[in-house]
Design an enzyme around this catalytic site. Structure first.
Site, PDB file in Angstrom:
ATOM      1  N   CYS A 290     -45.123   0.555  29.856  1.00 53.79           N
ATOM      2  CA  CYS A 290     -45.439  -0.553  28.950  1.00 53.79           C
ATOM      3  C   CYS A 290     -45.294  -1.903  29.640  1.00 53.79           C
ATOM      4  O   CYS A 290     -44.900  -2.016  30.791  1.00 53.79           O
ATOM      5  CB  CYS A 290     -44.524  -0.501  27.743  1.00 53.79           C
TER       6      CYS A 290
ATOM      7  N   ALA B 160     -41.958  -2.774  31.102  1.00 51.21           N
ATOM      8  CA  ALA B 160     -41.739  -2.099  32.383  1.00 51.21           C
ATOM      9  C   ALA B 160     -42.434  -2.851  33.511  1.00 51.21           C
ATOM     10  O   ALA B 160     -41.889  -2.991  34.610  1.00 51.21           O
ATOM     11  CB  ALA B 160     -42.237  -0.657  32.318  1.00 51.21           C
TER      12      ALA B 160
ATOM     13  N   ARG C  91     -35.907   2.318  40.119  1.00 51.09           N
ATOM     14  CA  ARG C  91     -37.155   2.193  40.872  1.00 51.09           C
ATOM     15  C   ARG C  91     -36.996   2.208  42.396  1.00 51.09           C
ATOM     16  O   ARG C  91     -37.945   2.099  43.133  1.00 51.09           O
ATOM     17  CB  ARG C  91     -37.919   0.943  40.441  1.00 51.09           C
TER      18      ARG C  91
HETATM   19  S1  SF4 Z   1     -45.817  -0.231  43.465  1.00 48.16           S
HETATM   20 FE1  SF4 Z   1     -47.381   0.950  42.513  1.00 48.16          FE
HETATM   21  S2  SF4 Z   1     -47.094   0.596  40.595  1.00 48.16           S
HETATM   22 FE2  SF4 Z   1     -45.929  -0.801  41.518  1.00 48.16          FE
HETATM   23  S3  SF4 Z   1     -47.066  -2.576  41.432  1.00 48.16           S
HETATM   24 FE3  SF4 Z   1     -47.587  -1.541  43.232  1.00 48.16          FE
HETATM   25  S4  SF4 Z   1     -49.191  -0.095  42.963  1.00 48.16           S
HETATM   26 FE4  SF4 Z   1     -48.385  -1.134  41.461  1.00 48.16          FE
END
Ligand code: SF4
Ligand code: SF4
Lengths: 552, 458
Positions: free
Chosen positions: A71, A74, A105
């Site tokens: 979303c 996020a 992450r």
């Molecule tokens: S890391 Fe992946 S998800 Fe994150 S912004 Fe970049 S392409 Fe986009």
């Protein structure tokens, strides 16, 4: 079921008719769903001029069709603001959203010293209770800001609205203004990134870009030393990518003013308008900041890609080319020459094991594109790819920008109106300069998108569903699929190795030269792992019985 | 230092939660729903919530976690989510063909006030629910309680929608296992089996979230309580509910709805709580406890005897969920360890009273907080250090900064495996806990011992 099982037919993938596959993918959907998905699944065809078919993307997810999207919150708090270490990010809402975006992450950060601020290991939330839902949460938010300030004295506090906040009408921006004034030496700013805004995390990227640009960029005019000053945009230091890229920048002697936003700091953002060039890694998540900085401060941007050894070399040359400096170019060549032998050695080794294998990539807003190059370097072909939350320009290239229709969902996300700064606008290039660069093959503000670089006949699937993923596996039996955590174990349970390209599983860095080596080895390990031979027990392979209790 | 900004001195906070020891209701509801065979959990709200819940459960189990969402956009947030849910129900039954859809709400749909039963009724009227298929629901507002509350609400939803009384009672016991791991559920069933007590367990995530690798993916793995079993639960002779918070509401609802009486016990973690579980089951069913169980129990007691010197007087700090912490604290006290700092994020006054009661003989002041967080826990143990930490993965940041050994226990565990395979309930589970605690303490002793007193035999 499928008439087109490659494995059974022993046929090379090229013989699988992609149009047939598309039909198969749509076959089980209710008519309305099928009609919508049909526009989001495209068989690629690259015209000689680089034009590709149109694909419907950045549209709503269909209720009940399992998608892997996240979303707005996020995208805003998790992706763009999360990787910066010294802003206290307070999630205003019930506890969940803040909890789930806490350290998950794999953004790495390295504070300059033991005393330097680093709040990335912390989760801050107003933990709204029903009382706030009924009577409003502004009072609690104000108090939370005060408590954070008293405890940590941060330079900046960011506020992030989650779903219920917008509904109950809390004005997070008013609270931010008020508290900023009250605290005096702490910048407080808010993001209206409620999860229901927009159609994916992409809306959150845009909101984050707007917020940083409005409240932080340009606050510090100190001009740092350095002949070649750059910013790195859309690099989030997952698994240490930014460290590897920083190493290369150091070696070629360019000065990194700010990264947006991996291994970065509030103060770097504040000073970023003093750079002379913006480099864009993840086009989707950050191009807005680049565009706005160009308009307001006159800083041009170029698209780079540090994923893949070839791409890294190309990007470094592009930087040197932009600055039109012989010494810089020489240094770049020196670094490439220094790094490549090690890369080549591993590449040859791995290629021998991986050549001819096939990959599928369904991830992100840029990585489904970038990583194809790494696979190519070890002889692997990408037979299908798609993004989770990208826009048409990420697929078809920026040439289609003028023809993108802005729908109601996108219109909800504010487009900032930016004008040249009366004092600080300083175009870094004169028109002759731009022309010279164009002649040298250095395209400013350009991005060709993913499809132009993929084979005709490959499948492009936007916002792929769980059902489609399973069908693709059945039909193609690819050697590896790259996607995110939610898809990972369903794919592996089907007997296909799966590499996460959001978080890199436990690996990385994969950027730059060292990263390329890491990735080659990782893919070799995965596609050639012995484990896939253990799926059947001996008695499942040879179930026939000889006799009972006979030893011989 | 990873948590370099955490000061020793505690200043009371009234608004800011830092490093929570809980998360929101829907994830618990999603976990519970996965314990129904052939069930697709459905998150009625915007898609971010389900993405987060799926991701977190996936990281904890390293297993596929499937669920669907109503994908609210701005419009749905203004006009309500009925159209989205109707469409979702239709799409889910057409494409994924589950036997049950278990709908839970999110803070968004709760704030809007969507009436889920009415929407489900409409879906049925419009023929969107195929014959023999079911849609159940639970309200899970995330601004009330925690993930444990969400779990409890969804288990109660199973009773509300699916349990039926067929007019007579059958010799069978319902087991509600609480918010525990798939292997714990398996172990509780095994113990009931050893006792020879016929049972129905719900929910049951064993063989769903610890399924084998076979090279074939099934969206609906073989495990889970079936709809038929859930119906039969209404005519069992009684219910044993484990964990007051997670299992109590469903057990009481079943009593009210189908007149199935219930015993609500602590989670059978550790010696005494397992004793209580076995003893209760024995008495309800009128069976003799077999020797096999006595042997298991005796082994646990044996290890406590053998290694008591390493437990005695060790100070422990704990973070986790109320049901778990109550039993675990009791176990530690029974080992003569000193649990001295205890936080849960899940609100509830009874928790603090219970913990104080359990620890009243611990010869050391005990800090306990029901609406605490890990920041507070960290502050406490900076003032009064401990020998051991027990709790979820997030505690490893404290463990490293303060150089304290950590035993991972609870939810979520994102950085190790084992929790979904090796139970911590029952006597065998108790043994595993002892092994983990001893490993942590003795490894530390080995690491820190001066060379001259480094021991071979311990
Ligand atoms: S890391 Fe992946 S998800 Fe994150 S912004 Fe970049 S392409 Fe986009
Ligand atoms: S929006 Fe609410 S339900 Fe969703 S993750 Fe956040 S707290 Fe949980």
């Amino acid at each position: 079921m499928a008439t087109v099982n490659a494995e059974e037919l022993g046929a090379p993938v090229i013989d699988i008719n992609a149009e047939e596959v598309k039909k198969e993918l749509l076959s089980k959907y209710p008519t309305k769903v099928a009609r919508k998905r049909a526009k989001q699944i495209v068989v690629n065809e690259v015209a000689p001029d680089g034009a590709v078919p149109e694909i419907a993307v950045n549209v709503r997810t269909i209720p009940g069709i399992i998608s892997q999207r996240g979303c707005t919150y996020a995208g805003c708090k998790g992706v763009v603001l999360g990787p910066t270490r010294d802003i206290v990010n307070i999630t205003h809402g019930p506890i969940g959203c803040g909890f789930y975006s806490w350290l998950t992450r794999r953004n790495q950060t390295k504070p300059p010293g033991p005393e330097a601020h680093n709040f990335m290991t912390y989760c801050f939330s107003t933990d709204m209770q029903d009382e706030q839902i009924i009577f409003g949460g502004e009072k609690k938010l104000r108090q939370a800001i005060q408590e954070a300030y008293d405890l940590f004295h941060p330079k900046a506090i960011g506020l992030f609205a989650t779903c219920p906040v917008g509904l109950i009408g809390d004005d997070v921006h008013a609270v931010a203004r008020e508290m900023k004034e009250k605290l005096g030496d702490c910048n407080v700013f808010a993001f209206s990134c409620e999860g229901y805004k927009g159609v994916s995390q992409s809306a959150g990227h845009h909101i984050a870009n707007n917020g940083i640009f409005t409240h932080v960029v340009g606050l510090d005019d100190t001009v740092k030393e350095g002949e070649f000053k750059i910013n790195m945009l859309g690099e989030y230091n997952i698994g240490g990518d930014a460290f590897e890229i920083e190493r290369l920048f150091d070696d070629i002697g360019v000065t990194l003013i700010s990264t947006f936003s991996g291994n970065s700091s509030y103060e770097y953002f504040a000073n970023s308008h003093t750079a002379d060039l913006n480099l864009i890694m993840c086009h989707r998540s950050i191009n807005y900041v680049a565009e706005m900085m160009e308009t307001k401060f006159g800083i041009p941007w170029i698209k780079v890609n540090f994923i893949g050894a070839g791409a890294t070399a190309k990007s470094l040359r592009k930087i040197a080319g932009y600055f039109e400096n012989k010494e810089l170019s020489a240094l770049v060549e020196e670094v490439i020459a220094r790094e490549m032998p090690a890369v080549e050695k591993v590449r040859e080794e791995v290629k021998a094991n991986c050549e001819g294998k096939r990959a599928m990539l369904f991830v992100g807003g840029s990585r489904a594109h970038h990583y194809q190059e790494l696979f190519q370097e070890i002889g692997m072909e990408t037979i299908a790819a798609g993004y989770e939350f990208a826009h048409r320009d990420d697929y078809e290239g920026r040439r289609v920008l003028p023809s993108i229709k802005v729908d109601a969902d996108s219109r909800n996300i504010e487009e900032l109106h930016v004008e040249p700064d009366p004092e600080r606008y300083r175009p870094r290039l004169a028109p002759e300069g731009i022309e010279r660069l164009a002649k040298a093959g250095i395209e400013l503000s350009g991005y060709e998108g993913m499809m132009a670089e993929m084979a005709s006949g490959s499948l492009i699937i936007d916002d792929i569903s769980q059902f489609e993923t399973e069908k693709l596996i059945e039909i193609y039996r690819p050697d590896i699929i790259c996607a995110g955590i939610k898809e990972k174990y369903a794919i592996q349970k089907s007997g296909v190795p799966m590499k996460q390209l959001h978080s890199y599983d436990s690996g990385g860095p994969y950027a730059g030269f060292k990263g390329a080596i890491n990735f080659y080895r990782e893919i070799d390990r995965m596609v050639n792992s012995k484990v896939w031979k253990y799926l059947k027990a001996p008695w499942q392979e040879h179930p026939e019985l000889a006799a009972k209790y006979v030893w011989e | 230092m990873l948590l370099r900004h955490t000061p020793k001195e505690v200043k009371e906070r009234t608004a800011l939660t830092i490093n929570p020891a809980k998360t929101c209701q829907p994830i618990g509801a999603m976990y519970a729903a996965l314990g129904i065979h052939g069930c697709l959990p459905h998150s009625h709200g915007s898609q971010g919530c389900y993405a987060y819940h799926r991701s977190t459960l996936t990281r904890h189990y390293k297993e596929p976690v499937m669920a669907a969402t109503s994908s609210f956009t701005e419009g749905a947030s203004v006009f309500g989510g009925q159209a989205n849910l109707l469409q979702a129900i239709n799409n889910i039954f057409s494409v994924y063909e589950p036997e049950v859809i278990a709908v839970h709400t999110t803070c968004l749909s709760e704030t809007i006030g969507d009436d889920i039963p009415q929407i489900i009724a409409k879906a049925r009227d419009e023929g969107k629910i195929p014959p023999g298929r079911h849609v159940i629901h639970a309200n899970t507002p995330s601004y009330v309680g925690s993930h444990v509350t969400g779990f409890a609400n969804m288990v109660k939803g199973m009773v509300d929608y699916l349990a039926k009384s067929n007019g007579h009672k059958e010799n069978r016991v319902n087991l509600i296992p609480g918010y525990v791991e798939p292997c714990d559920m398996e172990e509780i069933k095994r113990l009931a089996g050893e006792l020879g007590v016929p049972h129905i367990m719900f929910p049951d995530t064993s063989n769903v979230l610890n399924a084998p690798q076979t090279g074939r993916y099934h969206m609906f793995p073989p495990g889970g309580v079936t709809v038929e079993e859930l119906a039969l639960a209404g005519s069992s002779v009684g219910t044993v509910a484990l964990g007051r918070m997670a299992s109590g509401p469903a057990a009481r609802a079943l009593d009210t709805k189908c007149k199935v009486p219930c015993e609500i016990l602590d989670l059978p973690i550790g010696l005494k709580a397992t004793d209580a579980f076995i003893d209760t089951l024995r008495q309800i069913a009128g069976v003799t406890v077999p020797d096999s169980i006595n042997i298991e129990r005796g082994r646990l007691v044996d290890v406590i005897t053998d290694m008591h010197q390493y437990f005695f007087g060790r100070k422990v700090a704990l973070a986790g969920d109320p049901d778990q912490l109550i039993s675990l604290t009791q176990f530690l006290v029974d080992l003569d360890m000193w649990p001295i700092h205890i936080v849960t994020g899940t609100p509830g006054k009874k928790f603090e009273t219970r913990i104080k009661e359990i620890t009243k003989d611990v010869p050391h002041p005990v800090n306990v907080r029901a609406t605490g967080d890990m920041f507070l826990l960290h502050q406490w143990l900076k003032s009064e250090p401990v020998d051991l930490l027990m709790g979820n993965t997030y505690l490893k940041y404290i463990a490293r900064d303060e150089d304290i050994p950590l035993v991972r226990f609870g939810f979520p565990i994102l950085d190790r495996v084992g929790h979904s395979y090796f139970p911590t309930v029952g006597y065998r589970g108790g043994l595993r806990l002892l092994e983990k605690i001893l490993d942590a303490i003795l490894d530390r002793q080995d690491r820190d011992a001066p060379e001259e007193s480094f021991e071979l035999v311990m």
